[in-house]
Scaffold this motif. Structure first.
Motif, PDB file in Angstrom:
ATOM      1  N   GLU A   1      18.350  34.057  -6.150  1.00 62.69           N
ATOM      2  CA  GLU A   1      19.744  33.806  -6.526  1.00 62.69           C
ATOM      3  C   GLU A   1      20.248  32.491  -5.931  1.00 62.69           C
ATOM      4  O   GLU A   1      20.993  31.748  -6.589  1.00 62.69           O
ATOM      5  CB  GLU A   1      20.626  34.976  -6.083  1.00 62.69           C
ATOM      6  CG  GLU A   1      20.367  36.246  -6.893  1.00 62.69           C
ATOM      7  CD  GLU A   1      21.266  37.407  -6.486  1.00 62.69           C
ATOM      8  OE1 GLU A   1      22.221  37.183  -5.705  1.00 62.69           O
ATOM      9  OE2 GLU A   1      21.020  38.535  -6.954  1.00 62.69           O
ATOM     10  N   LEU A   2      19.819  32.192  -4.704  1.00 60.40           N
ATOM     11  CA  LEU A   2      20.250  30.946  -4.070  1.00 60.40           C
ATOM     12  C   LEU A   2      19.595  29.736  -4.730  1.00 60.40           C
ATOM     13  O   LEU A   2      20.207  28.666  -4.820  1.00 60.40           O
ATOM     14  CB  LEU A   2      19.943  30.977  -2.572  1.00 60.40           C
ATOM     15  CG  LEU A   2      20.832  31.930  -1.760  1.00 60.40           C
ATOM     16  CD1 LEU A   2      20.279  32.122  -0.362  1.00 60.40           C
ATOM     17  CD2 LEU A   2      22.269  31.432  -1.695  1.00 60.40           C
ATOM     18  N   SER A   3      18.381  29.893  -5.211  1.00 60.26           N
ATOM     19  CA  SER A   3      17.715  28.810  -5.953  1.00 60.26           C
ATOM     20  C   SER A   3      18.482  28.508  -7.242  1.00 60.26           C
ATOM     21  O   SER A   3      18.693  27.338  -7.594  1.00 60.26           O
ATOM     22  CB  SER A   3      16.268  29.191  -6.283  1.00 60.26           C
ATOM     23  OG  SER A   3      15.515  29.365  -5.113  1.00 60.26           O
ATOM     24  N   ALA A   4      18.896  29.562  -7.918  1.00 62.71           N
ATOM     25  CA  ALA A   4      19.681  29.395  -9.152  1.00 62.71           C
ATOM     26  C   ALA A   4      21.034  28.761  -8.849  1.00 62.71           C
ATOM     27  O   ALA A   4      21.527  27.911  -9.602  1.00 62.71           O
ATOM     28  CB  ALA A   4      19.869  30.747  -9.839  1.00 62.71           C
ATOM     29  N   GLU A   5      21.635  29.163  -7.730  1.00 63.75           N
ATOM     30  CA  GLU A   5      22.943  28.620  -7.361  1.00 63.75           C
ATOM     31  C   GLU A   5      22.837  27.152  -6.958  1.00 63.75           C
ATOM     32  O   GLU A   5      23.704  26.344  -7.305  1.00 63.75           O
ATOM     33  CB  GLU A   5      23.579  29.436  -6.230  1.00 63.75           C
ATOM     34  CG  GLU A   5      24.977  28.977  -5.827  1.00 63.75           C
ATOM     35  CD  GLU A   5      25.946  28.845  -6.998  1.00 63.75           C
ATOM     36  OE1 GLU A   5      26.804  27.943  -6.946  1.00 63.75           O
ATOM     37  OE2 GLU A   5      25.861  29.610  -7.980  1.00 63.75           O
ATOM     38  N   LEU A   6      21.770  26.777  -6.248  1.00 63.86           N
ATOM     39  CA  LEU A   6      21.558  25.363  -5.917  1.00 63.86           C
ATOM     40  C   LEU A   6      21.492  24.537  -7.192  1.00 63.86           C
ATOM     41  O   LEU A   6      22.138  23.484  -7.300  1.00 63.86           O
ATOM     42  CB  LEU A   6      20.264  25.191  -5.108  1.00 63.86           C
ATOM     43  CG  LEU A   6      19.870  23.748  -4.800  1.00 63.86           C
ATOM     44  CD1 LEU A   6      20.890  23.082  -3.893  1.00 63.86           C
ATOM     45  CD2 LEU A   6      18.478  23.689  -4.179  1.00 63.86           C
ATOM     46  N   ASP A   7      20.754  25.023  -8.152  1.00 67.37           N
ATOM     47  CA  ASP A   7      20.638  24.336  -9.446  1.00 67.37           C
ATOM     48  C   ASP A   7      22.012  24.190 -10.111  1.00 67.37           C
ATOM     49  O   ASP A   7      22.352  23.135 -10.642  1.00 67.37           O
ATOM     50  CB  ASP A   7      19.683  25.122 -10.354  1.00 67.37           C
ATOM     51  CG  ASP A   7      19.435  24.410 -11.680  1.00 67.37           C
ATOM     52  OD1 ASP A   7      18.967  23.259 -11.646  1.00 67.37           O
ATOM     53  OD2 ASP A   7      19.719  24.991 -12.734  1.00 67.37           O
ATOM     54  N   SER A   8      22.812  25.234 -10.031  1.00 70.16           N
ATOM     55  CA  SER A   8      24.151  25.229 -10.631  1.00 70.16           C
ATOM     56  C   SER A   8      25.065  24.214  -9.946  1.00 70.16           C
ATOM     57  O   SER A   8      25.805  23.472 -10.607  1.00 70.16           O
ATOM     58  CB  SER A   8      24.754  26.637 -10.541  1.00 70.16           C
ATOM     59  OG  SER A   8      26.082  26.645 -10.990  1.00 70.16           O
ATOM     60  N   ILE A   9      25.033  24.179  -8.617  1.00 70.89           N
ATOM     61  CA  ILE A   9      25.866  23.227  -7.860  1.00 70.89           C
ATOM     62  C   ILE A   9      25.496  21.793  -8.237  1.00 70.89           C
ATOM     63  O   ILE A   9      26.366  20.963  -8.526  1.00 70.89           O
ATOM     64  CB  ILE A   9      25.689  23.443  -6.337  1.00 70.89           C
ATOM     65  CG1 ILE A   9      26.276  24.790  -5.891  1.00 70.89           C
ATOM     66  CG2 ILE A   9      26.346  22.295  -5.543  1.00 70.89           C
ATOM     67  CD1 ILE A   9      25.822  25.250  -4.511  1.00 70.89           C
ATOM     68  N   LEU A  10      24.205  21.506  -8.248  1.00 69.14           N
ATOM     69  CA  LEU A  10      23.749  20.151  -8.535  1.00 69.14           C
ATOM     70  C   LEU A  10      24.070  19.750  -9.982  1.00 69.14           C
ATOM     71  O   LEU A  10      24.406  18.592 -10.258  1.00 69.14           O
ATOM     72  CB  LEU A  10      22.252  20.018  -8.260  1.00 69.14           C
ATOM     73  CG  LEU A  10      21.850  20.251  -6.784  1.00 69.14           C
ATOM     74  CD1 LEU A  10      20.346  20.299  -6.654  1.00 69.14           C
ATOM     75  CD2 LEU A  10      22.439  19.179  -5.872  1.00 69.14           C
ATOM     76  N   LYS A  11      24.000  20.723 -10.884  1.00 75.45           N
ATOM     77  CA  LYS A  11      24.353  20.444 -12.288  1.00 75.45           C
ATOM     78  C   LYS A  11      25.828  20.064 -12.396  1.00 75.45           C
ATOM     79  O   LYS A  11      26.192  19.163 -13.163  1.00 75.45           O
ATOM     80  CB  LYS A  11      24.070  21.675 -13.163  1.00 75.45           C
ATOM     81  CG  LYS A  11      22.654  21.702 -13.711  1.00 75.45           C
ATOM     82  CD  LYS A  11      22.422  22.893 -14.616  1.00 75.45           C
ATOM     83  CE  LYS A  11      20.991  22.874 -15.148  1.00 75.45           C
ATOM     84  NZ  LYS A  11      20.568  24.186 -15.658  1.00 75.45           N
ATOM     85  N   TYR A  12      26.682  20.769 -11.655  1.00 74.26           N
ATOM     86  CA  TYR A  12      28.113  20.457 -11.700  1.00 74.26           C
ATOM     87  C   TYR A  12      28.348  19.013 -11.274  1.00 74.26           C
ATOM     88  O   TYR A  12      29.051  18.254 -11.953  1.00 74.26           O
ATOM     89  CB  TYR A  12      28.905  21.409 -10.789  1.00 74.26           C
ATOM     90  CG  TYR A  12      30.392  21.114 -10.791  1.00 74.26           C
ATOM     91  CD1 TYR A  12      31.233  21.747 -11.698  1.00 74.26           C
ATOM     92  CD2 TYR A  12      30.937  20.186  -9.906  1.00 74.26           C
ATOM     93  CE1 TYR A  12      32.598  21.462 -11.726  1.00 74.26           C
ATOM     94  CE2 TYR A  12      32.293  19.890  -9.925  1.00 74.26           C
ATOM     95  CZ  TYR A  12      33.121  20.538 -10.837  1.00 74.26           C
ATOM     96  OH  TYR A  12      34.465  20.243 -10.860  1.00 74.26           O
TER      97      TYR A  12
END
Length: 398
Positions: free
Chosen positions: A10-21
């Motif tokens: 879940e944290l890997s997915a969230e890191l990806d989401s933060i960087l995409k933003y």
């Protein structure tokens, strides 16, 4: 899937989401670099000044993330942040760092706030690690030397807060309106040692190593209250304390970060001491945990009054600080705090519609309507929480 593996996923997915933003919304194609401000409603404030701390933190976040993601887009954005910082924030004439610049890239606030210089060193050294760009290392070393030359207090040890562009002491030393106007602060010392330790990872200089060790000893002597496990925040030049709030976010951030710096310093005595501090400070921070898993912002001990807000960065640091304490103790109750805090973040702090994290919530769970990106709203705390836990869980599972 085990709970820890699930958390890592879940944290890997969230890191990806933060960087995409930050990749999608904050690139300033018109003026260069990155947008200075995006408000709560996702409106880009086109003419907003650009802060050096935000730019340095973007530089660190994309550089550090690239080491995990190996995504070339992340490396390119780190390069963009480096180019902009080195051209427009770095004061090549007088060797400092502008606090802010106008949207047209001209200097706005030219003071040398040591906190900002520290974050520039932190970001530049991380960028050097992925790029081997000598200019990044040269600027980082020069900023370190300037801090030692102008900010270090040889009579009493520690570091003074802020100077004019030409390195004269200034009257208003505060980072922000909420801070006390004092010459030595916990927050600046924490981030100087964080920056110096990161620089030492790529530049193995003996004097730098001894400066890290002395700084950790100074922090231990003055800023850590070994009786109650909280931090003392503000002092005058001669280390007379100016009592203030208990900052739960800084307590839990310092708990893990200072131990990491001690480990980088390679001083065995400090490593042993800071392991004890990390556990004690994590225990003390539990006073600020709410039943929903969120960590409150601050407590005014004089009036026993809670600043009843749960800020994004406080939750990010709680994830790392409590996971670090779990690693040191193997106490499953502390690991449960991590799970509960992440559950709280997912429910209340993540902006599921637009991406990134809200500034925080009030005690009634209503959202604090402050910047999504800005002078103090950046991808550093939350991306770092993801990165630290991804790497720590990975090591644990081997």
């Amino acid at each position: 899937m085990s709970k820890l593996k699930q958390l890592k996923s879940e944290l890997s997915a969230e890191l990806d989401s933060i960087l995409k933003y930050w990749s999608k919304h904050t690139i300033d194609n018109q003026n260069g670099g990155f947008i200075g401000q995006i408000d709560f409603n996702e409106h880009l404030i086109a003419n907003a000044e650009k802060g050096s701390v935000l730019n340095a933190r973007i530089l660190w976040s994309f550089s550090a993330s690239y080491q995990i993601t190996k995504n070339e887009e992340h490396k390119k954005l780190a390069e963009r942040a480096f180019d902009f910082l080195s051209k427009y924030f770095y004061d090549s004439e007088l060797g400092g760092l502008f606090w802010s610049i106008n949207v047209d890239k001209t200097p706005k606030d030219t003071k040398n706030q040591i906190y900002a210089l520290a974050f520039a060193i932190y970001g530049l050294s991380e960028y050097y690690a992925i790029s081997k760009e000598e200019k990044a290392l040269d600027i980082a070393i020069n900023l370190y030397l300037q801090i030692q030359r102008h900010s270090y207090d040889p009579a009493n040890k520690g570091y003074l807060e802020a100077f004019s562009r030409d390195w004269k002491l200034i009257k208003d030393l505060r980072l922000s309106d909420k801070d006390a106007n004092e010459k030595k602060t916990m927050n600046t010392h924490l981030h100087i040692v964080e920056a110096y330790a990161n620089l030492f990872k790529v530049w193995r200089d003996n004097k730098l190593q001894s400066d890290i060790i002395e700084l950790l000893e100074t922090i231990e002597e003055h800023f850590i209250n070994t009786e109650n496990g909280h931090l003392r925040l503000f002092f005058d030049e001669e280390w007379n304390e100016k009592p203030d709030v208990i900052s739960y976010g800084h307590d839990i951030e310092a708990a893990w970060l200072l131990l990491q710096c001690a480990e980088i310093s390679e001083d065995e005595k400090l490593i042993a001491n800071y392991k004890k501090h990390a556990i004690h400070m994590a225990e003390a921070t539990q006073e600020g945990l709410d039943k929903d898993g969120g960590l409150w912002y601050e407590l005014d001990p004089k009036n026993n009054e809670l600043i009843a807000e749960k800020h994004w960065w406080v939750q990010a640091e709680a994830l790392i600080g409590f996971y670090n304490a779990y690693q040191l103790t193997n106490d499953e109750k502390i690991l449960d705090i991590v799970y509960k805090n992440w559950k709280f973040i997912k429910k209340h702090i993540l902006d599921k519609q637009n991406g990134e994290w809200f500034w925080g919530i009030y005690s009634d769970n209503s959202i604090i309507k402050k910047d999504k990106a800005g002078f103090w709203k950046c991808p550093y705390h939350n991306s770092r929480a993801c990165l630290e836990l991804i790497q720590r869980i990975e090591i644990e599972s081997k």
